[in-house]
Design a protein around this motif. Sequence first.
Motif, mmCIF file in Angstrom:
data_model
loop_
_atom_site.group_PDB
_atom_site.id
_atom_site.type_symbol
_atom_site.label_atom_id
_atom_site.label_comp_id
_atom_site.label_asym_id
_atom_site.label_seq_id
_atom_site.Cartn_x
_atom_site.Cartn_y
_atom_site.Cartn_z
ATOM 1 N N LYS A 53 0.777 -1.353 0.079
ATOM 2 C CA LYS A 53 0.050 0.036 0.054
ATOM 3 C C LYS A 53 0.890 1.173 0.020
ATOM 4 O O LYS A 53 0.551 2.246 -0.801
ATOM 5 N N SER A 54 1.891 1.232 0.936
ATOM 6 C CA SER A 54 2.636 2.404 0.905
ATOM 7 C C SER A 54 3.710 2.774 -0.250
ATOM 8 O O SER A 54 3.734 3.844 -0.742
ATOM 9 N N ILE A 55 4.052 1.422 -1.261
ATOM 10 C CA ILE A 55 4.639 1.411 -2.386
ATOM 11 C C ILE A 55 3.771 2.144 -3.423
ATOM 12 O O ILE A 55 4.099 3.077 -4.039
ATOM 13 N N ARG A 56 2.519 1.816 -3.406
ATOM 14 C CA ARG A 56 1.669 2.301 -4.334
ATOM 15 C C ARG A 56 1.277 3.846 -4.274
ATOM 16 O O ARG A 56 1.203 4.636 -4.916
ATOM 17 N N ARG A 57 1.103 4.229 -2.847
ATOM 18 C CA ARG A 57 1.054 5.754 -2.662
ATOM 19 C C ARG A 57 2.256 6.338 -3.268
ATOM 20 O O ARG A 57 2.007 7.545 -3.703
ATOM 21 N N MET A 58 3.427 5.912 -2.813
ATOM 22 C CA MET A 58 4.553 6.720 -3.002
ATOM 23 C C MET A 58 4.815 6.767 -4.532
ATOM 24 O O MET A 58 5.302 7.928 -4.894
ATOM 25 N N ASP A 59 4.140 5.789 -5.439
ATOM 26 C CA ASP A 59 4.351 5.940 -6.786
ATOM 27 C C ASP A 59 3.319 7.105 -7.371
ATOM 28 O O ASP A 59 3.588 7.540 -8.413
ATOM 29 N N MET A 60 2.304 7.177 -6.646
ATOM 30 C CA MET A 60 1.388 8.256 -7.011
ATOM 31 C C MET A 60 2.136 9.752 -6.903
ATOM 32 O O MET A 60 1.806 10.443 -7.694
ATOM 33 N N PHE A 61 3.140 9.890 -5.942
ATOM 34 C CA PHE A 61 3.476 11.141 -5.514
ATOM 35 C C PHE A 61 4.870 11.512 -5.972
ATOM 36 O O PHE A 61 5.278 12.653 -6.163
ATOM 37 N N CYS A 62 5.885 10.395 -5.879
ATOM 38 C CA CYS A 62 7.012 10.682 -6.512
ATOM 39 C C CYS A 62 7.438 10.733 -7.761
ATOM 40 O O CYS A 62 6.873 10.297 -8.673
ATOM 41 N N SER A 63 8.318 11.876 -7.919
ATOM 42 C CA SER A 63 9.031 12.054 -9.313
ATOM 43 C C SER A 63 9.963 10.865 -9.672
ATOM 44 O O SER A 63 10.056 10.574 -10.804
ATOM 45 N N LYS A 64 10.319 10.188 -8.603
ATOM 46 C CA LYS A 64 11.476 9.332 -8.998
ATOM 47 C C LYS A 64 11.528 8.395 -7.805
ATOM 48 O O LYS A 64 11.599 8.878 -6.489
ATOM 49 N N ILE A 65 11.476 7.034 -8.025
ATOM 50 C CA ILE A 65 12.043 6.089 -6.925
ATOM 51 C C ILE A 65 13.218 5.460 -7.074
ATOM 52 O O ILE A 65 13.221 4.898 -8.262
ATOM 53 N N TYR A 66 14.104 5.133 -5.982
ATOM 54 C CA TYR A 66 15.133 4.450 -6.090
ATOM 55 C C TYR A 66 15.242 3.239 -5.164
ATOM 56 O O TYR A 66 14.440 3.254 -4.186
ATOM 57 N N ALA A 67 16.130 2.331 -5.690
ATOM 58 C CA ALA A 67 16.343 0.985 -4.754
ATOM 59 C C ALA A 67 17.673 0.774 -4.590
ATOM 60 O O ALA A 67 18.417 0.752 -5.780
ATOM 61 N N LEU A 68 18.145 0.616 -3.409
ATOM 62 C CA LEU A 68 19.707 0.204 -3.080
ATOM 63 C C LEU A 68 20.001 -1.072 -3.185
ATOM 64 O O LEU A 68 21.237 -1.363 -3.230
ATOM 65 N N ASN A 69 19.029 -2.125 -3.062
ATOM 66 C CA ASN A 69 19.058 -3.368 -3.412
ATOM 67 C C ASN A 69 18.468 -3.632 -4.669
ATOM 68 O O ASN A 69 17.265 -3.600 -4.787
ATOM 69 N N PRO A 70 18.915 -4.470 -5.642
ATOM 70 C CA PRO A 70 18.244 -4.918 -6.679
ATOM 71 C C PRO A 70 16.900 -5.613 -6.676
ATOM 72 O O PRO A 70 16.012 -5.506 -7.636
ATOM 73 N N ASP A 71 16.930 -6.487 -5.592
ATOM 74 C CA ASP A 71 15.596 -7.435 -5.514
ATOM 75 C C ASP A 71 14.640 -6.488 -5.112
ATOM 76 O O ASP A 71 13.479 -7.026 -5.323
ATOM 77 N N LEU A 72 14.711 -5.266 -4.741
ATOM 78 C CA LEU A 72 13.601 -4.511 -4.457
ATOM 79 C C LEU A 72 12.691 -4.169 -5.524
ATOM 80 O O LEU A 72 11.658 -4.139 -5.525
ATOM 81 N N LEU A 73 13.585 -4.148 -6.859
ATOM 82 C CA LEU A 73 12.632 -3.666 -8.151
ATOM 83 C C LEU A 73 11.890 -4.693 -8.528
ATOM 84 O O LEU A 73 10.974 -4.457 -9.458
ATOM 85 N N HIS A 74 11.766 -6.089 -7.844
ATOM 86 C CA HIS A 74 10.729 -6.901 -8.279
ATOM 87 C C HIS A 74 9.370 -6.542 -7.829
ATOM 88 O O HIS A 74 8.250 -6.801 -8.406
ATOM 89 N N VAL A 75 9.463 -5.675 -6.680
ATOM 90 C CA VAL A 75 8.271 -5.348 -5.844
ATOM 91 C C VAL A 75 7.692 -3.907 -6.028
ATOM 92 O O VAL A 75 6.815 -3.190 -5.623
ATOM 93 N N LEU A 76 8.776 -2.966 -6.837
ATOM 94 C CA LEU A 76 8.605 -1.552 -6.814
ATOM 95 C C LEU A 76 8.288 -1.317 -8.299
ATOM 96 O O LEU A 76 7.965 -2.234 -9.281
ATOM 97 N N PRO A 77 7.503 -0.279 -8.553
ATOM 98 C CA PRO A 77 7.101 0.205 -9.941
ATOM 99 C C PRO A 77 8.035 0.090 -10.889
ATOM 100 O O PRO A 77 9.369 0.199 -10.680
ATOM 101 N N VAL A 78 7.629 -0.167 -12.093
ATOM 102 C CA VAL A 78 8.694 -0.332 -13.231
ATOM 103 C C VAL A 78 9.464 1.051 -13.466
ATOM 104 O O VAL A 78 10.623 0.588 -14.190
ATOM 105 N N SER A 79 9.003 1.934 -13.118
ATOM 106 C CA SER A 79 9.973 3.164 -13.244
ATOM 107 C C SER A 79 10.939 3.532 -12.154
ATOM 108 O O SER A 79 11.839 4.279 -12.465
ATOM 109 N N ALA A 80 11.023 2.569 -11.290
ATOM 110 C CA ALA A 80 11.829 2.496 -10.238
ATOM 111 C C ALA A 80 13.091 2.275 -10.790
ATOM 112 O O ALA A 80 13.356 1.612 -11.773
#
Length: 266
Positions: A53-80
């Motif tokens: 839920k938090s990730i979906r909310r952040m995706d609505m408002f963020c200009s950019k999302i970053y991940a410091l571990n690549p495995d997180l990108l499996h569950v983050l928006p495709v634009s991360a």
Amino acid sequence: HLILKTFRKPIFMHYQGDDARQGTYSLKNFDYSPASVVDESYYNPTSDAYKQKSIRRMDMFCSKIYALNPDLLHVLPVSAEFLPYSHIDLSEWTPVYSTKSNHPLRIGHAPSNRAAKGTNLIIDALNSLEKKGYSFEFVLIEGLSNSEARKKYETVDLLVDQLFAGWYGGLAVEAMALGKPVLVYLREKDFKFIPKQMVKEFPFIQVCPETIQDGLEKVLNMTRDELINLGKLSRTYVENWHDPLSIVSNIKRDYEKALGIESLED
């Protein structure tokens, strides 16, 4: 978030690890993950749902999302986007390469969570190698201040990082900056999220929970010259991929783009 967006204030999110990592996804999709070894309070369906839920909310408002571990990108928006660690000033971390002295090989390990890092597997593997006649010194680094821990890192010949996360931690970056080879489990299915050249330059001795003893035996059979050369490759890798000035420069461009500012570097 809504107020910031209303006033056209860009928002950027940097996910660090367990703020996005989810137990259910990890257990279903990964052969090895922290979710398979920690207790039920570490990950659970309730916290997984909250993170989603938090990730979906952040995706609505963020200009950019970053991940410091690549495995997180499996569950983050495709634009991360993957972002390497950039937490140390390399000018303050002078390499201390393994010497050619006759002291037994010093193997370091510094777990923040023993279960998640695979500490017991590492200790079991070392006990088996000791019974086979190998001589070494195991340096377990726990409960120390940052400055005290760094002094310990400088004395070891190599570092065993973590066996379940599928990536290396900030500690491994510090060890490599000091010229120490690193043993770690790296998950190949996550490599698609990082630069191909980064993968080509990996200096790591790659292991997994099932091969940690083989990896340790490999380094115990290496000459000191081979270890020093691997330490030098590790330092170069950190200089190439974890230089904070280079990483921050890329982030700065993203910030300027979000603010509608033309970068002075372009």
